[in-house]
Design an enzyme around this catalytic site. Structure first.
Site, PDB file in Angstrom:
ATOM      1  N   HIS A  58       0.677  -1.169   0.032  1.00  0.00           N
ATOM      2  CA  HIS A  58      -0.102   0.009   0.001  1.00  0.00           C
ATOM      3  C   HIS A  58       0.720   1.238  -0.130  1.00  0.00           C
ATOM      4  O   HIS A  58       1.728   1.384   0.923  1.00  0.00           O
ATOM      5  CB  HIS A  58      -0.938   0.037   1.422  1.00  0.00           C
ATOM      6  CG  HIS A  58      -2.104   0.945   1.387  1.00  0.00           C
ATOM      7  ND1 HIS A  58      -2.039   2.251   1.140  1.00  0.00           N
ATOM      8  CD2 HIS A  58      -3.556   0.515   1.427  1.00  0.00           C
ATOM      9  CE1 HIS A  58      -3.090   2.697   1.155  1.00  0.00           C
ATOM     10  NE2 HIS A  58      -4.224   1.978   0.975  1.00  0.00           N
ATOM     11  N   LEU A  85      -1.321   1.827   8.271  1.00  0.00           N
ATOM     12  CA  LEU A  85      -1.830   2.231   7.134  1.00  0.00           C
ATOM     13  C   LEU A  85      -2.432   3.826   7.087  1.00  0.00           C
ATOM     14  O   LEU A  85      -3.297   4.017   8.282  1.00  0.00           O
ATOM     15  CB  LEU A  85      -3.035   1.541   6.858  1.00  0.00           C
ATOM     16  CG  LEU A  85      -3.965   1.657   5.667  1.00  0.00           C
ATOM     17  CD1 LEU A  85      -3.117   1.479   4.415  1.00  0.00           C
ATOM     18  CD2 LEU A  85      -5.253   0.975   5.444  1.00  0.00           C
ATOM     19  N   GLU A 115      -6.602   4.811   1.786  1.00  0.00           N
ATOM     20  CA  GLU A 115      -6.548   5.111   0.266  1.00  0.00           C
ATOM     21  C   GLU A 115      -7.509   6.412   0.232  1.00  0.00           C
ATOM     22  O   GLU A 115      -7.702   7.090  -0.669  1.00  0.00           O
ATOM     23  CB  GLU A 115      -7.054   4.074  -0.728  1.00  0.00           C
ATOM     24  CG  GLU A 115      -6.949   4.334  -2.112  1.00  0.00           C
ATOM     25  CD  GLU A 115      -6.799   3.422  -3.205  1.00  0.00           C
ATOM     26  OE1 GLU A 115      -5.869   2.323  -2.823  1.00  0.00           O
ATOM     27  OE2 GLU A 115      -7.682   2.925  -3.876  1.00  0.00           O
ATOM     28  N   ARG A 153      -4.878  -6.179  -6.205  1.00  0.00           N
ATOM     29  CA  ARG A 153      -6.300  -5.966  -5.840  1.00  0.00           C
ATOM     30  C   ARG A 153      -6.518  -4.307  -5.722  1.00  0.00           C
ATOM     31  O   ARG A 153      -5.759  -3.602  -5.420  1.00  0.00           O
ATOM     32  CB  ARG A 153      -6.548  -6.467  -4.287  1.00  0.00           C
ATOM     33  CG  ARG A 153      -7.856  -6.180  -3.911  1.00  0.00           C
ATOM     34  CD  ARG A 153      -7.986  -6.745  -2.410  1.00  0.00           C
ATOM     35  NE  ARG A 153      -7.015  -5.857  -1.279  1.00  0.00           N
ATOM     36  CZ  ARG A 153      -7.551  -4.796  -0.715  1.00  0.00           C
ATOM     37  NH1 ARG A 153      -8.661  -4.404  -0.800  1.00  0.00           N
ATOM     38  NH2 ARG A 153      -6.700  -4.189   0.132  1.00  0.00           N
TER      39      ARG A 153
HETATM   40  C1  LIG Z   1      -5.346  -1.501   8.011  1.00  0.00           C
HETATM   41  C2  LIG Z   1      -6.397  -2.059   6.789  1.00  0.00           C
HETATM   42  C3  LIG Z   1      -7.084  -1.328   6.136  1.00  0.00           C
HETATM   43  C4  LIG Z   1      -7.789  -2.215   5.147  1.00  0.00           C
HETATM   44  N1  LIG Z   1      -8.808  -1.314   4.529  1.00  0.00           N
HETATM   45  C5  LIG Z   1      -9.728  -1.898   3.500  1.00  0.00           C
HETATM   46  C6  LIG Z   1     -10.712  -1.134   2.910  1.00  0.00           C
HETATM   47  O1  LIG Z   1     -11.020  -0.188   3.196  1.00  0.00           O
HETATM   48  N2  LIG Z   1     -11.409  -1.922   1.881  1.00  0.00           N
HETATM   49  C7  LIG Z   1     -11.290  -3.267   1.749  1.00  0.00           C
HETATM   50  O2  LIG Z   1     -11.741  -3.685   0.769  1.00  0.00           O
HETATM   51  N3  LIG Z   1     -10.253  -3.751   2.091  1.00  0.00           N
HETATM   52  C8  LIG Z   1      -9.424  -3.371   3.262  1.00  0.00           C
HETATM   53  N4  LIG Z   1      -8.458  -4.068   3.807  1.00  0.00           N
HETATM   54  C9  LIG Z   1      -8.364  -5.469   3.541  1.00  0.00           C
HETATM   55  C10 LIG Z   1      -9.264  -6.280   4.204  1.00  0.00           C
HETATM   56  O3  LIG Z   1      -9.803  -5.511   5.594  1.00  0.00           O
HETATM   57  C11 LIG Z   1      -9.015  -7.583   4.722  1.00  0.00           C
HETATM   58  O4  LIG Z   1      -8.824  -8.244   3.733  1.00  0.00           O
HETATM   59  C12 LIG Z   1     -10.351  -8.307   5.269  1.00  0.00           C
HETATM   60  O5  LIG Z   1     -10.629  -7.535   6.447  1.00  0.00           O
HETATM   61  C13 LIG Z   1      -9.832  -9.772   5.685  1.00  0.00           C
HETATM   62  O6  LIG Z   1     -11.185 -10.329   6.283  1.00  0.00           O
HETATM   63  P1  LIG Z   1     -10.847 -11.760   6.757  1.00  0.00           P
HETATM   64  O7  LIG Z   1     -12.364 -11.987   7.585  1.00  0.00           O
HETATM   65  O8  LIG Z   1     -10.641 -12.741   5.688  1.00  0.00           O
HETATM   66  O9  LIG Z   1      -9.918 -11.891   7.830  1.00  0.00           O
HETATM   67  P2  LIG Z   1      -9.555 -11.054   9.170  1.00  0.00           P
HETATM   68  O10 LIG Z   1     -10.407 -10.025   9.610  1.00  0.00           O
HETATM   69  O11 LIG Z   1      -7.922 -10.848   9.233  1.00  0.00           O
HETATM   70  O12 LIG Z   1     -10.091 -12.025  10.426  1.00  0.00           O
HETATM   71  C14 LIG Z   1      -9.158 -13.399  10.556  1.00  0.00           C
HETATM   72  C15 LIG Z   1      -9.826 -14.195  11.647  1.00  0.00           C
HETATM   73  O13 LIG Z   1      -9.385 -15.539  11.699  1.00  0.00           O
HETATM   74  C16 LIG Z   1      -8.921 -15.714  12.895  1.00  0.00           C
HETATM   75  N5  LIG Z   1      -7.654 -16.524  12.856  1.00  0.00           N
HETATM   76  C17 LIG Z   1      -6.611 -16.535  12.371  1.00  0.00           C
HETATM   77  N6  LIG Z   1      -5.586 -17.310  12.524  1.00  0.00           N
HETATM   78  C18 LIG Z   1      -6.320 -18.288  13.386  1.00  0.00           C
HETATM   79  C19 LIG Z   1      -6.073 -19.550  14.260  1.00  0.00           C
HETATM   80  N7  LIG Z   1      -5.035 -20.084  14.142  1.00  0.00           N
HETATM   81  N8  LIG Z   1      -7.068 -19.974  15.208  1.00  0.00           N
HETATM   82  C20 LIG Z   1      -8.232 -19.503  15.328  1.00  0.00           C
HETATM   83  N9  LIG Z   1      -8.501 -18.113  14.549  1.00  0.00           N
HETATM   84  C21 LIG Z   1      -7.630 -17.750  13.609  1.00  0.00           C
HETATM   85  C22 LIG Z   1      -8.853 -14.288  13.655  1.00  0.00           C
HETATM   86  O14 LIG Z   1      -8.987 -14.379  14.961  1.00  0.00           O
HETATM   87  C23 LIG Z   1      -9.641 -13.652  12.848  1.00  0.00           C
HETATM   88  O15 LIG Z   1     -10.885 -13.800  13.580  1.00  0.00           O
HETATM   89  C24 LIG Z   1      -7.579  -3.437   4.831  1.00  0.00           C
HETATM   90  C25 LIG Z   1      -6.796  -3.993   5.639  1.00  0.00           C
HETATM   91  C26 LIG Z   1      -6.004  -3.583   6.486  1.00  0.00           C
HETATM   92  C27 LIG Z   1      -4.675  -4.425   7.197  1.00  0.00           C
END
Ligand SMILES: Cc1cc2nc3c(=O)[nH]c(=O)nc-3n(C[C@H](O)[C@H](O)[C@H](O)COP(=O)(O)OP(=O)(O)OC[C@H]3O[C@@H](n4cnc5c(N)ncnc54)[C@H](O)[C@@H]3O)c2cc1C
Length: 568
Positions: A234, A244, A247, A383
């Protein structure tokens, strides 16, 4: 042993959206497992918003235009069928969120507001100030809590999946609160464990828990991963920490300036300027720094984000969190100061290979992957901002349906005593292990190798070195002791397990990057600076055969738009 029709590992946006759909049939028992309390998942850190062609600001936006922007943004590596599916379903999942109570920012007439974002041809990003992920995660969690057939396993760590080589039968988990290992029998298991951009340990926007545990578990069990070489950097991470700044800063009209005060994006993307896609803007910043037009040199160098012309009112209304982060972590106030920024590791385009995007199923029957840990093929090599949140909502919804319906058709498979004990033995061996290697040192070295050799610029030599050095670190990991012997909240043990997962994935990233001898999207090879459609218009597929990494390529699904030169 507790038994569930559907076990979802991960309680971020992807896991929770999947759970809501899986639990729609009250006879289906669902478990959601999370290593952190659900509302602390990284989704809560998302700032800028999510993309859906609602056409509220400019009426002629359409799912078709959203799809084209996504495909072009992906440097034509996206699977176009999956992209069309996502873009067509996007408006409906946004309205669902609205009805569940997400407090979106509004237009004066009350409709949901939309802001411009990088690589998008219309203002299409739906948002809630710059705290979109926070409100989304909390709303989904509230909804999930209201369902009687969802049980939460909060602060349980996924150790492994249990399967017979063909079909999944359950998961083994470590209870962080008391050190016990438990097994859940399941008919469907959904991995929703998020990304692994923490492999860039020192410079990443990601929560420290984004260590790719689910992806590593899939890899160790022979499930293929796709497009792992593509990491998104980013452009606007705070200079000192990599935290971060959304954007939305550029979406709302922010400028990027070099040390001479020039809006240097004019050199790299004269039409889109600061709103070119992230891969292009990140490289532009690094070129400016290399050519001496940044401030400072080496790892300390940076350029500036200028928001001053937006005025205090707009900054306070639209970018309150950005302002606070700049003040807290860089000591500057964007209302009156320039903000030092530099690219930072942000997002993993690759992940567990999804075989069928309509169900999010993987190569192992009954195992699904959704969210950032999955590779559905919609992001290709890069992406677009706002496309991750919409991806996990759309694919989460349909994955929930598929996991539920599959579970209704099959019976539980028996889990043997040996299979039940495996997780327990893994933990017991780690707790007893002796050795002189340092967890912190290995982790820091991994971060350095990834940043310097598998970073924004890559070449054959650096990638080969990185692969070898990471393999060596993985070897050394076996001599990292767990110093803390307690059973209650043993973060030392968790970090040792997470480091293994990160090292395994870091090595895969280097391996796939080494073999992709072209430049595309987030993967830039200085020794092969051009995109090479003839040889590399294909997805990489990598898996562990028990001994070695294996690499193959599969075709990209091009159903409408032929690859074209990518200009902004
Ligand atoms: C700072 C930041 C800002 C962002 N802003 C945007 C945005 O504005 N728009 C956009 O589209 N995208 C954005 N993104 C990207 C987007 O937020 C993420 O790709 C998305 O939220 C990921 O969601 P997820 O549910 O896949 O994973 P996460 O939200 O990361 O959740 C992962 C889950 O898995 C669990 N987990 C992981 N490992 C284990 C384990 N070993 N055992 C049990 N549980 C586990 C965790 O506890 C958690 O609950 C951003 C990312 C970041 C880092």
């Amino acid at each position: 042993m507790n038994r569930y029709d559907v076990v979802i590992v991960g309680a971020g946006g992807a896991g929770l959206r999947t759970a809501l759909e899986a639990a729609r049939d009250p006879s289906v028992k669902v478990a959601v497992v999370s290593k952190v309390y659900p509302t602390r998942s990284h989704t809560g850190a998302a700032q800028g918003g999510l993309n859906a062609a609602l056409g509220h600001v400019v009426p002629n936006d359409s799912p078709e235009a959203h799809a084209y922007d996504t495909i072009k943004g992906s440097d034509f590596l996206a699977d176009q069928d999956a992209v069309f599916f996502m873009c067509e379903e996007a408006p409906e999942v946004v309205y669902e969120l609205d009805r569940w109570g997400v407090p979106f920012s509004r237009l004066p007439d009350g409709r949901i507001a939309q802001r411009p974002f990088g690589g998008a041809s219309f203002p299409r990003t739906v948002y809630s100030a710059d705290r979109t992920g926070h409100v989304l995660l909390h709303t989904l969690f509230e909804q999930a809590l209201s369902r009687d057939n969802i049980d939460f396993y909060n602060e349980f760590f996924l150790l492994d999946i249990i399967h017979d080589g063909k079909r999944v039968k359950g998961v083994s988990l470590y209870d962080i609160k008391n050190g016990e290992v438990v097994v859940l029998a399941a008919k469907s298991v959904v991995l929703a464990t998020g990304g692994f951009a923490r492999v860039y340990w020192q410079r990443s926007t990601n929560a420290v828990g984004n260590t790719g545990d689910g992806v590593a578990v899939a890899l160790r069990n022979g499930v293929p991963l796709r497009d792992m070489e593509f990491i998104q950097f980013h452009p606007t991470g705070l200079a000192r920490t990599g935290i971060l700044l959304s954007e939305a800063c550029r979406g709302e009209g922010g400028y990027l300036l070099n040390a001479l005060g020039e809006r240097f994006m004019a050199r790299y993307a004269p039409d889109k300027m600061e709103l070119a896609p992230r891969d292009i803007v990140s490289r532009a910043i690094e070129y400016e720094i290399r050519e001496g037009r940044g401030v400072g040199a080496g790892v300390e160098a940076y350029v500036y984000l200028d928001l001053r012309h937006l005025g205090k009112e707009k900054i306070k209304e639209r970018l309150p969190q950005v302002r606070q982060l700049a003040m807290d972590f860089e000591g500057v106030d964007p209302v009156k100061d320039l903000v030092p920024i530099r690219p930072t590791a942000h997002y993993c385009m690759g992940g567990v290979h999804v075989v069928n995007y309509q169900t999010s199923s993987t190569s192992l029957e009954g195992l699904y992957a959704v969210g950032e840990c999955a590779c559905t093929g919609v992001h290709g090599a890069n992406r677009l901002g706002g496309n991750s949140l919409i991806e996990l909502l759309v694919f989460g919804k349909f994955c929930g349906i598929a996991a539920r319906e599959y579970a209704k058709q099959v019976d539980f498979l028996p889990i043997s005593e040996g299979e039940e004990r495996k997780g327990y033995e893994y933990v017991a061996n780690l707790m007893e292990r002796e050795g002189k290697e340092s967890l912190a040192l290995l982790r820091r070295k991994m971060g350095q190798i990834m940043w310097e050799k598998v970073g924004i610029f890559r070449d054959e030599r650096s990638l080969r070195e990185a692969y070898e050095e990471l393999s060596e670190l993985l070897e050394r990991w076996h001599h990292v002791p767990v110093v803390d012997k307690s059973k209650v909240f043993n973060t030392n043990l968790l970090e040792v397990m997470e480091l293994r997962n990160m090292l395994e994935l870091a090595r895969v990233v280097a391996y796939c990057a080494l073999h992709r001898r072209e430049s595309r999207g987030g993967h830039y090879r200085e020794d092969y600076p051009e995109r090479d459609d003839e040889n590399f218009l294909k997805h990489s597929l990598v898996w562990w055969d028990g001994q070695d990494l294996k690499l193959e390529y599969i075709p990209v699904k091009i159903i409408k738009y032929q690859p074209a030169e990518r200009k902004y």
